[in-house]
Design a protein around this motif. Structure first.
Motif, PDB file in Angstrom:
ATOM      1  N   THR A 198     -86.652 -12.813  42.144  1.00 51.03           N
ATOM      2  CA  THR A 198     -85.660 -12.096  42.934  1.00 51.03           C
ATOM      3  C   THR A 198     -84.432 -11.803  42.079  1.00 51.03           C
ATOM      4  N   GLU A 199     -83.516 -11.024  42.636  1.00 51.63           N
ATOM      5  CA  GLU A 199     -82.295 -10.662  41.899  1.00 51.63           C
ATOM      6  C   GLU A 199     -81.130 -10.659  42.873  1.00 51.63           C
ATOM      7  N   LEU A 200     -80.020 -11.274  42.494  1.00 52.48           N
ATOM      8  CA  LEU A 200     -78.831 -11.282  43.336  1.00 52.48           C
ATOM      9  C   LEU A 200     -78.018 -10.016  43.082  1.00 52.48           C
ATOM     10  N   MET A 201     -77.779  -9.241  44.146  1.00 51.87           N
ATOM     11  CA  MET A 201     -77.002  -8.011  44.060  1.00 51.87           C
ATOM     12  C   MET A 201     -75.607  -8.297  44.636  1.00 51.87           C
ATOM     13  N   VAL A 202     -74.634  -8.483  43.754  1.00 50.31           N
ATOM     14  CA  VAL A 202     -73.282  -8.843  44.188  1.00 50.31           C
ATOM     15  C   VAL A 202     -72.507  -7.572  44.540  1.00 50.31           C
ATOM     16  N   ARG A 203     -72.036  -7.539  45.800  1.00 52.20           N
ATOM     17  CA  ARG A 203     -71.247  -6.401  46.279  1.00 52.20           C
ATOM     18  C   ARG A 203     -69.977  -6.930  46.956  1.00 52.20           C
ATOM     19  N   ALA A 204     -69.375  -6.132  47.793  1.00 52.40           N
ATOM     20  CA  ALA A 204     -68.030  -6.427  48.282  1.00 52.40           C
ATOM     21  C   ALA A 204     -67.970  -7.356  49.489  1.00 52.40           C
TER      22      ALA A 204
ATOM     23  N   ALA B 122     -74.689   0.582  52.237  1.00 52.04           N
ATOM     24  CA  ALA B 122     -73.856   1.374  53.136  1.00 52.04           C
ATOM     25  C   ALA B 122     -73.192   0.524  54.219  1.00 52.04           C
ATOM     26  N   PHE B 123     -73.464  -0.798  54.263  1.00 52.59           N
ATOM     27  CA  PHE B 123     -72.753  -1.660  55.202  1.00 52.59           C
ATOM     28  C   PHE B 123     -71.257  -1.631  54.866  1.00 52.59           C
ATOM     29  N   TRP B 124     -70.422  -2.039  55.823  1.00 47.42           N
ATOM     30  CA  TRP B 124     -68.997  -2.104  55.522  1.00 47.42           C
ATOM     31  C   TRP B 124     -68.496  -3.529  55.727  1.00 47.42           C
ATOM     32  N   PRO B 125     -68.119  -4.202  54.627  1.00 50.48           N
ATOM     33  CA  PRO B 125     -68.248  -3.737  53.237  1.00 50.48           C
ATOM     34  C   PRO B 125     -69.705  -3.805  52.758  1.00 50.48           C
TER      35      PRO B 125
ATOM     36  N   ASP C 184     -83.038  -9.411  51.046  1.00 57.42           N
ATOM     37  CA  ASP C 184     -83.998  -8.295  51.091  1.00 57.42           C
ATOM     38  C   ASP C 184     -83.540  -7.159  50.199  1.00 57.42           C
ATOM     39  N   ASP C 185     -82.247  -6.745  50.358  1.00 54.06           N
ATOM     40  CA  ASP C 185     -81.698  -5.550  49.727  1.00 54.06           C
ATOM     41  C   ASP C 185     -82.401  -4.303  50.228  1.00 54.06           C
ATOM     42  N   MET C 186     -82.388  -4.138  51.545  1.00 55.94           N
ATOM     43  CA  MET C 186     -82.903  -2.886  52.093  1.00 55.94           C
ATOM     44  C   MET C 186     -81.958  -1.753  51.711  1.00 55.94           C
ATOM     45  N   ASP C 187     -82.457  -0.529  51.741  1.00 55.41           N
ATOM     46  CA  ASP C 187     -81.699   0.615  51.233  1.00 55.41           C
ATOM     47  C   ASP C 187     -80.328   0.744  51.883  1.00 55.41           C
TER      48      ASP C 187
END
Length: 325
Positions: free
Chosen positions: A301-307, A260-263, A253-256
């Protein structure tokens, strides 16, 4: 006065201003129904949807309303709490009686009998997130692409199994994501593990992860939406599992709040606003050309790579995994 009310150009400007001033003084408003009879347009579209509780539906509806306003159309919303074909058909008939030019159906639930949508003829229809069949224009997120990217990302990090927390069995989008996750694992020569279903809520993601923590090969989880991913991460934190050192987590989804999740959550971004914009554009095109062949449009769609994702850990009894590619 009628020429001024209908926006005709063959009126002197001084006369137009005087008439408009008089109309405003007495509170005159043009009769929309009468104008529709004369010009063939009500400049109103209907939207049928099951719920306003999900992030996607709210953003999609907002985009539809924005696009409609830009085209000088208003929107009539028809909530349908009962996700059945009969309920949708009833809402469609009620909207047709309320003088609309076309209908958008946000139909995310799967019908139990798996039949295609069949509505009375007469109004242009665009369906979002459904198995509407060849008779209707369909606009949807490319669910399969998103699930494939999420699963391939985890496999590329060396994870040898990817568990899946799926959405409800009644949801088309959840079904498409689960099918693509399964197919991606099979192409990689991996036997898909059993699916654990949630209901899109954070609480259901938490419960699902508590069921999975006993699995020996649990190093990677793909959750079908961000809220269930958040619940899964909460359970891992409570159990002392490190993210992503012990378990990598991907959402959808990539909600806003995902950043801010950890990580911060690795997730698949859906462009809900583009889905709504394109759906409204397709409906307006049908209103102008009712005989045009319906199209199916998938929004990438787009993959948002984070921690929240990282290399697979070494599990007891097996060698360190080597990332693919």
């Amino acid at each position: 006065m009628s020429r001024v009310a209908n926006g005709m150009s063959n009126v002197e400007e001084l006369t137009r201003e005087r008439v408009l001033t008089s109309m405003r003084a007495v509170g005159y408003r043009p009769n929309g129904a009468a104008r529709a009879l004369k010009y063939g347009r009500f400049h109103t579209v209907g939207v049928i949807m099951f719920t306003l509780e999900t992030l996607g539906n709210v953003r999609t509806l907002d985009a539809i309303a924005t696009e409609a306003a830009a085209a000088d159309y208003s929107v009539t919303l028809m909530p349908v709490p009962d996700p059945t074909l009969g309920a949708v058909s009833g809402a469609y008939r009620r909207l047709s009686e309320q003088s609309v030019d076309g209908v958008i159906i946000i139909f995310e639930a799967s019908l139990l009998d798996r039949v295609e949508i069949t509505l009375p003829p007469g109004l242009p229809v665009v369906v979002i997130d459904s198995n509407a069949g060849s008779g209707y224009a369909v606009v949807d997120t490319d669910q399969a692409q998103g699930a494939r990217m999420a699963t391939e990302h985890l496999l590329s990090l060396g994870h040898r199994q990817v568990w899946h927390i799926a959405g409800p069995t009644t949801s088309f989008s959840a079904g498409h994501r689960a099918e693509s996750w399964r197919a991606t694992l099979q192409r990689a020569g991996i036997t898909p593990p059993p699916i654990v279903h949630g209901d899109w809520s954070t609480e259901s993601g938490h419960r699902a992860m508590l069921k999975l923590v006993g699995e020996r090969d649990l190093t990677a989880v793909f959750a079908a939406n961000d809220q269930m991913a958040l619940g899964a991460m909460k359970a891992l934190h409570e159990l002392g599992r490190l993210i992503p050192t012990d378990v990598s987590v991907v959402g959808f989804d990539d909600m806003d709040e995902s950043r801010a999740f950890w990580p911060p959550l690795t997730t698949v971004r859906q462009n809900f606003r583009e889905v709504g914009r394109v759906a409204m554009a397709r409906l307006l095109a049908q209103i102008e050309a009712p005989d045009a062949a319906p199209q199916t449009t998938l929004i990438p769609t787009e993959l948002m790579v984070r921690a929240s994702t990282g290399p697979a850990p070494t599990l007891p009894g097996r060698p360190t995994a080597t990332p693919a590619g």
